[in-house]
Scaffold this motif. Structure first.
Motif, PDB file in Angstrom:
ATOM      1  N   ARG A   1       4.374   3.438 -12.564  1.00 43.67           N
ATOM      2  CA  ARG A   1       3.282   3.092 -13.485  1.00 43.67           C
ATOM      3  C   ARG A   1       3.750   2.049 -14.501  1.00 43.67           C
ATOM      4  NH1 ARG A   1      -1.470   5.286 -14.829  1.00 43.67           N
ATOM      5  NH2 ARG A   1      -1.063   7.112 -13.513  1.00 43.67           N
TER       6      ARG A   1
ATOM      7  N   PRO B   1       8.553   5.863  -3.507  1.00 45.51           N
ATOM      8  CA  PRO B   1       7.193   6.123  -4.003  1.00 45.51           C
ATOM      9  C   PRO B   1       6.222   6.392  -2.864  1.00 45.51           C
ATOM     10  CG  PRO B   1       8.163   4.228  -5.121  1.00 45.51           C
ATOM     11  CD  PRO B   1       9.087   4.579  -3.994  1.00 45.51           C
ATOM     12  N   ALA B   2       5.344   7.356  -3.070  1.00 46.86           N
ATOM     13  CA  ALA B   2       4.383   7.720  -2.029  1.00 46.86           C
ATOM     14  C   ALA B   2       3.359   6.608  -1.816  1.00 46.86           C
ATOM     15  CB  ALA B   2       3.687   9.028  -2.405  1.00 46.86           C
ATOM     16  N   ASP B   3       2.859   6.030  -2.894  1.00 44.97           N
ATOM     17  CA  ASP B   3       1.848   4.970  -2.805  1.00 44.97           C
ATOM     18  C   ASP B   3       2.545   3.619  -3.000  1.00 44.97           C
ATOM     19  OD1 ASP B   3      -0.257   3.237  -2.911  1.00 44.97           O
ATOM     20  OD2 ASP B   3      -1.264   4.179  -4.614  1.00 44.97           O
ATOM     21  N   GLN B   4       2.635   2.840  -1.932  1.00 48.27           N
ATOM     22  CA  GLN B   4       3.311   1.550  -1.990  1.00 48.27           C
ATOM     23  C   GLN B   4       2.342   0.391  -1.799  1.00 48.27           C
ATOM     24  OE1 GLN B   4       6.776   1.530   0.598  1.00 48.27           O
ATOM     25  NE2 GLN B   4       7.486   3.507  -0.165  1.00 48.27           N
ATOM     26  N   SER B   5       1.068   0.649  -2.033  1.00 47.23           N
ATOM     27  CA  SER B   5       0.057  -0.378  -1.782  1.00 47.23           C
ATOM     28  C   SER B   5       0.181  -1.562  -2.725  1.00 47.23           C
ATOM     29  CB  SER B   5      -1.351   0.234  -1.900  1.00 47.23           C
ATOM     30  OG  SER B   5      -1.568   0.783  -3.199  1.00 47.23           O
ATOM     31  N   GLU B   6       0.684  -1.327  -3.949  1.00 48.27           N
ATOM     32  CA  GLU B   6       0.773  -2.403  -4.926  1.00 48.27           C
ATOM     33  C   GLU B   6       2.203  -2.803  -5.248  1.00 48.27           C
ATOM     34  OE1 GLU B   6      -2.277  -2.323  -8.200  1.00 48.27           O
ATOM     35  OE2 GLU B   6      -2.416  -0.229  -7.585  1.00 48.27           O
TER      36      GLU B   6
ATOM     37  N   THR C   1       9.005  -2.237  -1.832  1.00 49.37           N
ATOM     38  CA  THR C   1      10.197  -1.408  -1.991  1.00 49.37           C
ATOM     39  C   THR C   1      11.262  -1.861  -1.004  1.00 49.37           C
ATOM     40  OG1 THR C   1       9.687   0.301  -0.351  1.00 49.37           O
ATOM     41  CG2 THR C   1       8.675   0.520  -2.520  1.00 49.37           C
TER      42      THR C   1
ATOM     43  N   ARG D   1       6.521  -5.394  -8.245  1.00 50.45           N
ATOM     44  CA  ARG D   1       5.091  -5.496  -7.980  1.00 50.45           C
ATOM     45  C   ARG D   1       4.859  -6.421  -6.799  1.00 50.45           C
ATOM     46  NH1 ARG D   1       2.023  -6.768 -13.531  1.00 50.45           N
ATOM     47  NH2 ARG D   1       1.128  -8.285 -12.095  1.00 50.45           N
ATOM     48  N   ARG D   2       3.949  -6.050  -5.915  1.00 41.52           N
ATOM     49  CA  ARG D   2       3.725  -6.832  -4.701  1.00 41.52           C
ATOM     50  C   ARG D   2       3.292  -8.264  -5.018  1.00 41.52           C
ATOM     51  NH1 ARG D   2       3.351  -5.748   0.544  1.00 41.52           N
ATOM     52  NH2 ARG D   2       3.584  -3.519   0.132  1.00 41.52           N
TER      53      ARG D   2
END
Length: 325
Positions: free
Chosen positions: A133, A149-154, A157, A276-277
């Motif tokens: 966050r 991290p579980a959510d890697q959409s944004e 890694t 950040r992506r």
């Protein structure tokens, strides 16, 4: 102009391979979606083969595309640097780097200085460990965390290393309080546990991949500080499953800290470096550092772990690891 001679077309391809989505590529490159589609279509026409598998969502690169991307990416980054130089913007770049404080103090700071020597324009601001966050909120440019991290959409890694550690105590503590033979015996002992922004205290141990029952301690002391936990072990104040091997190589070699509960270890730390992506895709300085650090720290961490485990065997061979009856 043929699209294969157009840097923007190649950049659109590189970004689309990462995003898997023409709309997102358009947003990142500040273009309209139709233009991105035309650039990609023209590029495929010029090279004579398909570059993206478009009947799946998200788009994925074709095998031939995967073969040419390693040649294209360095050219794009090189022209970005050339643009900066020609525009007079070849100034210092400050990367905000967050990580567990003890790791930065003892290891990462040296690696950051090494990177700056190789890339004189890049400087670093070293920050305490932050969360995903915090990264997405723009509080740091890079985050090193001890989980995936579980959510890697944004985010992007890169896995750095996975490692576990034995359970440690000092010989003096064990002489005074007895030697636990099973994880259940820890209920008679003081636990020195680490709690971090990205992880909870250790509740289970593992042997051959099989978890123990939930650990119950007689007393627990919590700290985010690995060095404090190390000092408490050296002061004979308790037992810890949370002490990183790289921090105690000398103490293990000298027999001041010893492993107990043979075969049992804490769950792996799974270290990752995050960005950040959108920053990773648009900023070569961020992308280059993330890729470099993940490789260099992987090698460094493996060397430290091997040195620590060798130190345990060396101490045992010298009789510095007591045999408690």
């Amino acid at each position: 102009m043929k699209q294969k001679d157009n840097l923007l077309a190649w950049r659109a391809l590189a970004v689309t391979v990462e995003t898997g989505n023409i709309t997102q590529t358009a947003l990142l490159l500040d273009l309209d979606s139709a233009k991105v589609s035309r650039l990609l279509a023209g590029l495929e026409k010029d090279v004579g083969f398909e570059l993206l598998v478009k009947n799946k969502r998200p788009f994925i690169p074709t095998d031939r595309c995967r073969q040419i991307l390693p040649m294209v990416i360095p050219l794009l980054d090189g022209f970005s640097k050339l643009d900066e130089f020609c525009e007079g913007t070849s100034h210092k770049i400050l990367i905000r780097f967050s990580a567990p404080v003890e790791m930065t103090q003892q290891f990462y700071s040296q690696e950051l200085m090494q990177y700056s020597r190789l890339n004189p324009r890049v400087q670093f601001s070293m920050l305490p460990e932050m969360t995903v966050r915090d990264l997405l909120n723009g509080d740091t440019d890079i985050a090193v965390v001890n989980h995936s991290p579980a959510d890697q959409s944004e985010i992007v890694t890169r896995h750095v290393v996975s490692n576990s550690t034995p359970i440690f105590a000092s010989p003096q503590y064990l002489e005074a309080h007895g030697v636990p033979r099973t994880p259940e015996d820890l209920s008679q002992h003081v636990g020195l546990l680490q709690v971090m922004p990205n992880s909870a205290p250790t509740m289970l141990l593992y042997r051959d991949g099989v978890p123990s029952n939930i650990i119950h301690w007689r007393e627990i002391y919590l700290s985010h500080d690995q060095f404090l936990i190390r000092n408490m072990v050296l002061n004979h104040q308790g037992i810890t499953p949370d002490l990183y091997l790289g921090h105690v190589v000398r103490e293990l070699k000298e027999g001041k800290i010893v492993p107990i509960l043979p075969g049992w270890e804490r769950q792996n730390w799974n270290m990752h470096i995050l960005a950040r992506r959108d920053r990773y895709l648009s900023d070569p300085a961020i992308r280059d550092f993330v890729n470099w650090f993940s490789q260099v720290e992987n090698k460094g961490c493996i060397e430290r772990i091997m040195a620590a485990r060798s130190a345990i065997e060396e101490a045992r061979a010298k009789g510095l690891v007591p045999i408690f009856k």
